[in-house]
Design a protein around this motif. Sequence first.
Motif, PDB file in Angstrom:
ATOM      1  N   LEU A 126      72.289  -5.368 102.817  1.00  0.00           N
ATOM      2  CA  LEU A 126      72.575  -4.476 101.689  1.00  0.00           C
ATOM      3  C   LEU A 126      72.345  -3.004 102.011  1.00  0.00           C
ATOM      4  O   LEU A 126      72.593  -2.140 101.163  1.00  0.00           O
ATOM      5  CB  LEU A 126      71.749  -4.880 100.472  1.00  0.00           C
ATOM      6  CG  LEU A 126      72.213  -6.165  99.798  1.00  0.00           C
ATOM      7  CD1 LEU A 126      71.260  -6.547  98.677  1.00  0.00           C
ATOM      8  CD2 LEU A 126      73.637  -6.041  99.295  1.00  0.00           C
ATOM      9  N   MET A 127      71.911  -2.689 103.216  1.00  0.00           N
ATOM     10  CA  MET A 127      71.746  -1.289 103.591  1.00  0.00           C
ATOM     11  C   MET A 127      73.105  -0.576 103.666  1.00  0.00           C
ATOM     12  O   MET A 127      73.180   0.617 103.463  1.00  0.00           O
ATOM     13  CB  MET A 127      71.004  -1.155 104.921  1.00  0.00           C
ATOM     14  CG  MET A 127      69.576  -1.677 104.883  1.00  0.00           C
ATOM     15  SD  MET A 127      68.512  -0.754 103.762  1.00  0.00           S
ATOM     16  CE  MET A 127      67.917  -2.078 102.719  1.00  0.00           C
ATOM     17  N   VAL A 174      68.485   5.643 111.309  1.00  0.00           N
ATOM     18  CA  VAL A 174      68.869   4.336 111.834  1.00  0.00           C
ATOM     19  C   VAL A 174      69.345   3.467 110.680  1.00  0.00           C
ATOM     20  O   VAL A 174      68.881   3.596 109.547  1.00  0.00           O
ATOM     21  CB  VAL A 174      67.716   3.622 112.585  1.00  0.00           C
ATOM     22  CG1 VAL A 174      67.292   4.416 113.814  1.00  0.00           C
ATOM     23  CG2 VAL A 174      66.531   3.342 111.670  1.00  0.00           C
ATOM     24  N   ARG A 175      70.303   2.597 111.006  1.00  0.00           N
ATOM     25  CA  ARG A 175      70.658   1.549 110.053  1.00  0.00           C
ATOM     26  C   ARG A 175      69.552   0.518 110.182  1.00  0.00           C
ATOM     27  O   ARG A 175      69.297  -0.006 111.274  1.00  0.00           O
ATOM     28  CB  ARG A 175      72.001   0.927 110.393  1.00  0.00           C
ATOM     29  CG  ARG A 175      72.423  -0.098 109.353  1.00  0.00           C
ATOM     30  CD  ARG A 175      73.777  -0.715 109.695  1.00  0.00           C
ATOM     31  NE  ARG A 175      74.254  -1.544 108.615  1.00  0.00           N
ATOM     32  CZ  ARG A 175      73.809  -2.764 108.315  1.00  0.00           C
ATOM     33  NH1 ARG A 175      72.862  -3.316 109.045  1.00  0.00           N
ATOM     34  NH2 ARG A 175      74.308  -3.444 107.308  1.00  0.00           N
ATOM     35  N   PRO A 176      68.832   0.244 109.108  1.00  0.00           N
ATOM     36  CA  PRO A 176      67.702  -0.686 109.206  1.00  0.00           C
ATOM     37  C   PRO A 176      68.097  -2.023 109.829  1.00  0.00           C
ATOM     38  O   PRO A 176      69.138  -2.596 109.503  1.00  0.00           O
ATOM     39  CB  PRO A 176      67.262  -0.851 107.747  1.00  0.00           C
ATOM     40  CG  PRO A 176      67.664   0.439 107.111  1.00  0.00           C
ATOM     41  CD  PRO A 176      68.971   0.794 107.763  1.00  0.00           C
ATOM     42  N   ALA A 177      67.274  -2.475 110.749  1.00  0.00           N
ATOM     43  CA  ALA A 177      67.513  -3.705 111.504  1.00  0.00           C
ATOM     44  C   ALA A 177      66.199  -4.480 111.583  1.00  0.00           C
ATOM     45  O   ALA A 177      65.133  -3.951 111.251  1.00  0.00           O
ATOM     46  CB  ALA A 177      68.024  -3.345 112.903  1.00  0.00           C
ATOM     47  N   PRO A 178      66.259  -5.739 112.028  1.00  0.00           N
ATOM     48  CA  PRO A 178      65.033  -6.552 112.074  1.00  0.00           C
ATOM     49  C   PRO A 178      63.861  -5.876 112.798  1.00  0.00           C
ATOM     50  O   PRO A 178      62.716  -5.992 112.351  1.00  0.00           O
ATOM     51  CB  PRO A 178      65.486  -7.823 112.798  1.00  0.00           C
ATOM     52  CG  PRO A 178      66.941  -7.941 112.471  1.00  0.00           C
ATOM     53  CD  PRO A 178      67.448  -6.512 112.441  1.00  0.00           C
ATOM     54  N   ASP A 221      80.561  -2.088  98.735  1.00  0.00           N
ATOM     55  CA  ASP A 221      81.194  -2.809  97.622  1.00  0.00           C
ATOM     56  C   ASP A 221      80.256  -2.970  96.427  1.00  0.00           C
ATOM     57  O   ASP A 221      80.585  -3.692  95.488  1.00  0.00           O
ATOM     58  CB  ASP A 221      81.654  -4.192  98.101  1.00  0.00           C
ATOM     59  CG  ASP A 221      82.679  -4.093  99.207  1.00  0.00           C
ATOM     60  OD1 ASP A 221      83.556  -3.207  99.140  1.00  0.00           O
ATOM     61  OD2 ASP A 221      82.602  -4.902 100.159  1.00  0.00           O
ATOM     62  N   ALA A 222      79.104  -2.338  96.460  1.00  0.00           N
ATOM     63  CA  ALA A 222      78.128  -2.386  95.365  1.00  0.00           C
ATOM     64  C   ALA A 222      77.775  -3.828  94.978  1.00  0.00           C
ATOM     65  O   ALA A 222      77.744  -4.191  93.820  1.00  0.00           O
ATOM     66  CB  ALA A 222      78.642  -1.595  94.160  1.00  0.00           C
ATOM     67  N   ARG A 223      77.482  -4.650  95.993  1.00  0.00           N
ATOM     68  CA  ARG A 223      77.144  -6.056  95.769  1.00  0.00           C
ATOM     69  C   ARG A 223      75.683  -6.261  95.379  1.00  0.00           C
ATOM     70  O   ARG A 223      75.294  -7.342  94.978  1.00  0.00           O
ATOM     71  CB  ARG A 223      77.393  -6.860  97.052  1.00  0.00           C
ATOM     72  CG  ARG A 223      78.779  -6.817  97.588  1.00  0.00           C
ATOM     73  CD  ARG A 223      78.917  -7.594  98.903  1.00  0.00           C
ATOM     74  NE  ARG A 223      77.802  -7.490  99.833  1.00  0.00           N
ATOM     75  CZ  ARG A 223      77.662  -6.548 100.774  1.00  0.00           C
ATOM     76  NH1 ARG A 223      78.560  -5.616 100.910  1.00  0.00           N
ATOM     77  NH2 ARG A 223      76.628  -6.555 101.577  1.00  0.00           N
ATOM     78  N   GLY A 224      74.861  -5.247  95.536  1.00  0.00           N
ATOM     79  CA  GLY A 224      73.420  -5.409  95.435  1.00  0.00           C
ATOM     80  C   GLY A 224      72.839  -5.603  94.057  1.00  0.00           C
ATOM     81  O   GLY A 224      71.632  -5.646  93.916  1.00  0.00           O
ATOM     82  N   GLY A 225      73.634  -5.715  93.047  1.00  0.00           N
ATOM     83  CA  GLY A 225      73.079  -5.938  91.713  1.00  0.00           C
ATOM     84  C   GLY A 225      72.744  -4.645  90.998  1.00  0.00           C
ATOM     85  O   GLY A 225      72.898  -3.553  91.531  1.00  0.00           O
ATOM     86  N   PRO A 255      65.220 -11.684 104.754  1.00  0.00           N
ATOM     87  CA  PRO A 255      65.267 -10.423 105.494  1.00  0.00           C
ATOM     88  C   PRO A 255      66.680 -10.034 105.918  1.00  0.00           C
ATOM     89  O   PRO A 255      67.047  -8.856 105.849  1.00  0.00           O
ATOM     90  CB  PRO A 255      64.357 -10.646 106.695  1.00  0.00           C
ATOM     91  CG  PRO A 255      64.095 -12.109 106.754  1.00  0.00           C
ATOM     92  CD  PRO A 255      64.366 -12.676 105.402  1.00  0.00           C
ATOM     93  N   ALA A 256      67.490 -10.996 106.311  1.00  0.00           N
ATOM     94  CA  ALA A 256      68.865 -10.671 106.716  1.00  0.00           C
ATOM     95  C   ALA A 256      69.670 -10.156 105.521  1.00  0.00           C
ATOM     96  O   ALA A 256      70.449  -9.204 105.655  1.00  0.00           O
ATOM     97  CB  ALA A 256      69.545 -11.899 107.326  1.00  0.00           C
ATOM     98  N   GLY A 257      69.479 -10.761 104.360  1.00  0.00           N
ATOM     99  CA  GLY A 257      70.166 -10.297 103.158  1.00  0.00           C
ATOM    100  C   GLY A 257      69.715  -8.908 102.752  1.00  0.00           C
ATOM    101  O   GLY A 257      70.525  -8.073 102.331  1.00  0.00           O
TER     102      GLY A 257
END
Length: 189
Positions: A49-50, A4-8, A54-58, A43-45
Amino acid sequence: MRLVRPAPEHLASYLDALDRGWSPDPDSPGIVADERRHIADDPAGFLALMDDRDARGGRIPLPDGTTVPRLPGLRRWLWDGEFCGYLGIRWQPGTLDLPPHCLGHIGYTVVPWKRRRGYATLALRHALPLAAAEGLSSVTITTDPDNFASRRVIEANGGVLVGSFDMPDSHGGGMGLEYRIDLGPGSDG
């Protein structure tokens, strides 16, 4: 079991796994605290990042404490009604090559209380089309020579042993095994 794509709705079960002592990367000290902090603060951020094409996650901390640039990637959670484990896919755009600090295109782990159910084999099987959809014609997966369970998972999904290699010092050194899985027509090699 499915990926699953992680979701709330998955976060509580993920946090429960962290509470039970599981870590998404046992070789990275502090990752559990970092994950908890990120989830608590944003949590949304964290979930956004899942899918990080674009490799935005640091930067990524390595086991030796150094940091390296993040690669584009996808993270999926193994799910059977509750969190079962983690699978990550990473790549460099336009090439099958990976930087020396990145030991493979796909990594996975199953929580201890869900092992020996075939979940890792299924997770890797479901991940291969995701890797192909990102333009990869084959993937490299590495493991420790004595991790026979991981070797069986890779081989059950068409993995062919390429050979052994010296793990970088940043990952603790030692010997590793490199496998390759071709992803269908048009695969290199």
